[in-house]
Design a protein around this motif. Structure first.
Motif, PDB file in Angstrom:
ATOM      1  N   ARG A 174       0.822  -1.217   0.000  1.00 35.75           N
ATOM      2  CA  ARG A 174       0.000   0.000   0.000  1.00 35.75           C
ATOM      3  C   ARG A 174       0.850   1.258   0.000  1.00 35.75           C
ATOM      4  O   ARG A 174       0.425   2.307  -0.482  1.00 35.75           O
ATOM      5  CB  ARG A 174      -0.919   0.010   1.230  1.00 35.75           C
ATOM      6  CG  ARG A 174      -2.026  -1.008   1.216  1.00 35.75           C
ATOM      7  CD  ARG A 174      -2.864  -0.890   2.493  1.00 35.75           C
ATOM      8  NE  ARG A 174      -3.953  -1.851   2.547  1.00 35.75           N
ATOM      9  CZ  ARG A 174      -3.833  -3.092   2.992  1.00 35.75           C
ATOM     10  NH1 ARG A 174      -2.664  -3.516   3.441  1.00 35.75           N
ATOM     11  NH2 ARG A 174      -4.864  -3.907   2.997  1.00 35.75           N
ATOM     12  N   TRP A 212      -4.525  -7.430  -0.805  1.00 35.66           N
ATOM     13  CA  TRP A 212      -4.803  -6.485   0.277  1.00 35.66           C
ATOM     14  C   TRP A 212      -6.006  -6.927   1.102  1.00 35.66           C
ATOM     15  O   TRP A 212      -6.214  -6.433   2.201  1.00 35.66           O
ATOM     16  CB  TRP A 212      -5.059  -5.093  -0.293  1.00 35.66           C
ATOM     17  CG  TRP A 212      -3.847  -4.458  -0.903  1.00 35.66           C
ATOM     18  CD1 TRP A 212      -2.611  -5.011  -1.104  1.00 35.66           C
ATOM     19  CD2 TRP A 212      -3.765  -3.124  -1.403  1.00 35.66           C
ATOM     20  NE1 TRP A 212      -1.776  -4.111  -1.696  1.00 35.66           N
ATOM     21  CE2 TRP A 212      -2.453  -2.940  -1.897  1.00 35.66           C
ATOM     22  CE3 TRP A 212      -4.667  -2.070  -1.491  1.00 35.66           C
ATOM     23  CZ2 TRP A 212      -2.027  -1.735  -2.465  1.00 35.66           C
ATOM     24  CZ3 TRP A 212      -4.255  -0.879  -2.060  1.00 35.66           C
ATOM     25  CH2 TRP A 212      -2.948  -0.714  -2.531  1.00 35.66           C
ATOM     26  N   GLY A 219      -5.767  -4.915  -4.518  1.00 40.46           N
ATOM     27  CA  GLY A 219      -4.333  -4.648  -4.627  1.00 40.46           C
ATOM     28  C   GLY A 219      -3.808  -4.792  -6.041  1.00 40.46           C
ATOM     29  O   GLY A 219      -2.896  -4.078  -6.455  1.00 40.46           O
TER      30      GLY A 219
END
Length: 636
Positions: A174, A212, A219
């Motif tokens: 992230r 994610w 993600g």
């Protein structure tokens, strides 16, 4: 020039050259840890790669994969700044060492929760056991004191004749940044240090870090966007942390990789595959009112048949030979309250049997508050029971620290009877490796309880999703869909309020989806095999948490190829952080292998949670898996 003067000058030059040759060489010695890309630009020979810009006697470092001593090889007397691309411990391996020497270490703003001492301490406290799927990978065992997590795209860094501009490139993590390094002279080489946002044409390093969450492409989508963003920038050299430097066809390689990542992301959804890729999806009905669908146990009970009720994740089955009930997948106090209400409203007897479809806490932790008859039966597939009875043995999401005692652990294909019914347990990996399907005939209908694997095509994208951390994969989904297709039940008793009528065509499509999604994921894996690369568990250390006292000796089990896939072999180093000597374990090529390692804890080990990482290496590179273990050190 007089001849006598020219002769004197030539003599002086000859003497100087002779002295230079005698000193041992024809050119300055190359730094042993580095290779030069361009004048003043270096890359470590070993992977993962750090990069250095050198201006005079100062250096700027991209990622702290190399120790401070290595930078001294470049003739730099000081490190002006270390810029981290992201928080992963291979990129930040020596960040603390640079801070100890007083060198500034800067990192992305979003990295604070995984790099600062307070952020890292909270992460580990919340991760063992892990109760959700929003997590991070390759987190340092301890935070870096003094790290400056303030970098973003608005904070360029000047160094010598270079301008270094952060570029947000989330996906691999992230918090990921790349760094565009542009020289003052636009005619000379420029560089994009891309960390792990790109590995090599068509490939992602450790693609499971794009998971994610446990069921969407949240993600993978930014990973593809970041590749395209980099393709639009102007530079001459693309420099990854894992993989070769690219100086030709850069934009085309990035775009081609983005397309492959797009496809892997598209394949995260069975619904998209069935409706958009195959077209003309079959129609089949839910078995409950729409208010129940996708619920979490807060809705009133829906009656599926004379002896079966559902609310949210929880099913209740009434005995066909009495008034007692079987509760499948109780979730917390709400399930306990709902079951008690159903017993009262329907005049049902005591809870005689409790079972769990899979090892996620929202399907089992109600056992701790559910009022049951005595003695009660507690059943599960043996693989599902493993992380529930030993919650600190494995690294897995959605666990609860309270162990559960079982009265029956069934093997794949084994049956047991209760209340006039026969329940056949199948290993049905999908959303999690620790998942079962339970086959039974109830009220004249052949049913399979499918846990969170297979939802109606109009619910939750049609499945519970897959992620490496869950030990799930497209290949596993395809195999399990084929198993249900062979059983050919009449009803699919899916959870989260979504039972539905079985459709042969629908499950044939799910088999095709597993195959197509597997190929899409294989395509972006360095090894070409998602079952090897798309998992942090290719190397694992058990137990993930040991409770011990200072001075104790603990035993750890280090496993290569937990899934049983043939593996090319690897070396694993358990890093003692100076608290005990590093321990190295080497595995030859082969299938699943486990070796025991004994670790002597120091007598002065500080109380509390102590986390230790293991580094992995094979012929493709280092840090392909994310094993760690922890010790909860009590007082003497």
């Amino acid at each position: 020039m007089p001849a006598r003067l020219a002769l004197a000058l030539l003599s002086a030059v000859a003497v100087a050259l002779a002295a230079w040759f005698a000193a041992g060489g024809t050119k300055p010695a190359a730094p042993p840890s580095w290779e030069q890309l361009e004048p003043g630009v270096f890359r470590t020979k070993a992977s993962p790669h750090s990069y250095a810009l050198v201006s005079g006697d100062k250096a700027l470092l991209i990622d702290a994969a190399a120790p401070p001593e290595a930078v001294a090889e470049l003739g730099a007397r000081s490190v002006e700044v270390v810029l981290l691309t992201h928080h992963h411990r291979d990129a930040a391996a020596f960040a603390a060492a640079y801070r100890t020497k007083g060198h500034p270490v800067r990192a992305p703003k979003a990295a604070a929760e995984w790099l600062t001492p307070e952020g890292v301490a909270k992460f580990w406290k919340d991760s063992i056991p892990l109760r959700g799927s929003r997590t991070a990978y390759f987190v340092l065992p301890a935070g870096v004191a003094g790290v400056d997590c303030t970098l973003d795209e608005k904070t360029p860094v000047a160094f010598g004749n270079w301008t270094v501009t952060p570029v947000a490139t989330p996906g691999h993590s992230r918090d990921h940044l790349a760094y565009l390094c542009e020289p003052a002279d636009p005619k000379t080489a420029s560089f994009l240090f891309c960390g792990d946002a790109f590995c090599s044409p068509g490939k992602l390093w450790t693609p499971y870090t794009t998971d994610w969450d446990h069921w969407t492409d949240v993600g993978l989508k930014p990973a593809a966007e970041s590749l395209r963003k980099m393709a639009k920038l102007k530079f001459t050299h693309l420099c990854p942390a894992h993989g070769p430097v690219l100086s030709q066809d850069i934009a085309a390689s990035l775009e081609a990789t983005a397309k492959l990542v797009d496809e892997a992301g598209f394949q995260k959804s069975f619904e998209r595959f069935s409706k958009d890729r195959l077209g003309n999806p079959p129609k089949y009905e839910f078995l409950v009112p729409k208010e129940q669908i996708a619920s979490g146990g807060d809705k009133p009970w829906s009656k599926v048949s004379d002896h079966v009720w559902i609310t949210g994740n929880t099913y209740v089955v009434k005995s066909s030979t009495g008034t007692g009930v079987f509760v499948l997948d109780p979730w917390g106090q709400r399930s306990a309250d709902q079951v008690a209400k159903l017993q009262k409203d329907e005049k049902l007897g005591p809870v005689e049997l409790v079972a769990f479809s899979h090892a996620h806490y929202d399907h089992f932790d109600g056992i701790h508050v559910l009022k049951t008859g005595e003695p009660r039966e507690v059943w599960s597939l043996d693989l599902v029971a493993l992380p529930l009875k030993e919650p600190f043995r494995l690294r897995a999401p959605f666990l609860d620290e309270r162990p559960i005692a079982f009265t029956k652990e069934l093997k794949d294909g084994e049956s047991a009877t209760w209340g006039g019914y026969t329940f056949k347990f199948h290993h049905l990996p999908g959303q999690s490796w620790f998942t079962s399907g339970i086959e039974a005939t109830i009220d004249g209908k052949r049913c399979v309880f499918t846990a969170d694997n297979f939802f109606h095509q109009d619910q939750f994208s049609g499945t519970g999703g897959w992620m490496g951390l869950n030990r799930s994969s497209p290949a596993a989904y395809g195999t399990s869909a084929a198993k249900v297709l062979d059983i050919a039940p009449e009803w699919i008793l899916a959870e989260h309020g979504g039972p539905y009528a079985f459709s042969k065509e629908d499950y044939a499509r799910r088999v095709k989806w597993g195959e197509a999604a597997g190929k899409a994921c294989d395509a972006v894996c360095v090894s070409g095999d998602h079952r090897r690369d798309w998992t942090p568990h290719r190397v694992s250390v058990e137990p993930v948490l040991t409770r011990a006292k200072p001075g104790d000796e603990i035993t750890l089990q280090v496993t290569l190829s937990e899934s049983g896939r043939d593996d090319p072999g690897a070396t694993v180093v358990l890093q003692g952080r100076g608290l005990f000597p590093d321990q190295s374990v080497t595995f030859p090529a082969g299938a699943k292998q486990t070796k025991s390692v004994k670790v002597k804890l120091p007598a002065d080990l500080a109380p509390g949670l102590q986390v230790f990482a293991a580094r992995t290496a094979d012929k493709t590179g280092t840090d392909f898996a994310d094993p760690y273990f922890a010790v909860d050190a009590g007082g003497k």
